[in-house]
Design an enzyme around this catalytic site. Sequence first.
Site, PDB file in Angstrom:
ATOM      1  N   LYS A 114      -2.195  -1.533  -3.786  1.00  0.00           N
ATOM      2  CA  LYS A 114      -3.063  -0.359  -3.707  1.00  0.00           C
ATOM      3  C   LYS A 114      -2.225   0.905  -3.771  1.00  0.00           C
ATOM      4  O   LYS A 114      -1.223   0.993  -3.077  1.00  0.00           O
ATOM      5  CB  LYS A 114      -3.823  -0.412  -2.392  1.00  0.00           C
ATOM      6  CG  LYS A 114      -4.663   0.791  -2.104  1.00  0.00           C
ATOM      7  CD  LYS A 114      -5.272   0.687  -0.755  1.00  0.00           C
ATOM      8  CE  LYS A 114      -5.977   1.990  -0.491  1.00  0.00           C
ATOM      9  NZ  LYS A 114      -6.396   2.122   0.869  1.00  0.00           N
ATOM     10  N   LYS A 174       0.855  -1.193   0.000  1.00  0.00           N
ATOM     11  CA  LYS A 174       0.000   0.000   0.000  1.00  0.00           C
ATOM     12  C   LYS A 174       0.881   1.229   0.000  1.00  0.00           C
ATOM     13  O   LYS A 174       1.695   1.422   0.901  1.00  0.00           O
ATOM     14  CB  LYS A 174      -0.907  -0.010   1.218  1.00  0.00           C
ATOM     15  CG  LYS A 174      -1.770   1.232   1.333  1.00  0.00           C
ATOM     16  CD  LYS A 174      -2.734   1.139   2.479  1.00  0.00           C
ATOM     17  CE  LYS A 174      -3.512   2.429   2.636  1.00  0.00           C
ATOM     18  NZ  LYS A 174      -4.467   2.345   3.758  1.00  0.00           N
TER      19      LYS A 174
END
Length: 329
Positions: free
Chosen positions: A253, A200
Site C-alpha cells: 500500500k 505500507k
Amino acid sequence: MKLNEALFPKLRLRRLRRTPALRRMVRETTLSVEDFIYPLFVAPGHGLRSEIGSMPGCYHFSPDTLPDEVEEISGLGIPAVILFGLPETKDEAGSEAYHPRGIVQEAIRAIKGAVPELLVITDVCLCEYTSHGHCGVVVDREVDNDQTLELLARTALSHAEAGADMVAPSDMMDGRVAAIRARLDESGFSHLPIMAYAAKYASAFYGPFREAAESAPQFGDRRGYQMDPPNVREALREVEQDILEGADIVMVKPALAYLDVIARVRQDFHHPVAAYNVSGEYAMLKAAARNGWLDGQQAALEVLTAIKRAGADLILTYHAKEAARWLKS
Ligand code: PBG
C-alpha cells in the site's frame, strides 16, 4: 529469453490484436469482481449517508444505513468489505477502538445481521481513535511500539468478538501480527485470518482518506513508522517478518506508485498478495475524469488491471462498485 524465430515480415504481432475476439483470446490478465474488497466508512448517528467531498461516490454510513448498502455490494458480487470507523469521541489511548459497542463493532453487527455471507474485514489501527491522530500510544512525542501492541491486540479481539471475518492491522508497529495472532488464538479465534498491511509506505496518497476518516496526525507525520517510499528490499523484509509472525495475506500500500513492490512480493513469496488502491489514487482519477481530461471508466479499469498484472490477488479499491458494474456490462 528465446529469440523470436520469425522476423518481420513473417512475424506480425498485430495479427493477434485485430479483433475483440482475438484480443480476448490472448489476454494475459483478467480483472474479476472476486478480486475486490470495498472500503466503507462508518460513523455514529442515524440515517447517515453523506458523500465524502474528495472521494465522489463514497459515503459515510451510520450502522442503520449499512444494511441497504451491503445488500447492494453483495448483489454486485463483491465478496468483501473493509471497515474504517469514525468514533464519537477520541482520547490519548484510542479507547473507542476496542470498546465492545464502538462504531466498527456496531457496524459489523449491522452488516452481519443483513448479509451474513459478505466477508467483513476490519482495519485495525488507532489513528482514527486517538486525539493526537497517531497510530499508537504517544510517549514524549514518539509512538511507543511495545505499548501500542496491547491496544492493537485488544482492538482485533473486540472486532472478532463482534463477528468480523478477518482483521487487517495497518499501523506498521513491529510485532503487531504476532501480538494479534497470540491474542486471537488464546481467545478462541484461531480460525480468524490476518491480512497484514505488510509494506505500507508513508505516502501523500492517503490525503483524502485522512479527511474522510478524520485521522490526520495532529503533530509530525507517520515517517517514523510507515515505510520510506524509495525502499523495496525493506518491503520484502517487512513482508517476511509479517509472514513469520503469522500473516495469512500480505498487503502492499499504496498500489499505483508501488507496482514494482507488488511484483517483487508476488515473486518472492507464496502468500496471497493484496494491494490497496488508496484514496488519493481514486481522487486524482475522479478529479481528472470530472474535468473531462480522461475517460474515467477506461482509466479506472486500466489501473485496476495493472495492479492485478503486477501480481496482486486482491485489490482494495473505492472503484469496486462501479467496476463490478462495468465488468458485467
Ligand atoms: C490507517 C489507515 C490509513 C489508510 C488505511 N488505513 C491512513 C494512514 O495510514 O494515514 C489509507 C487508505 C487510503 O488512503 O485509502 N492507518
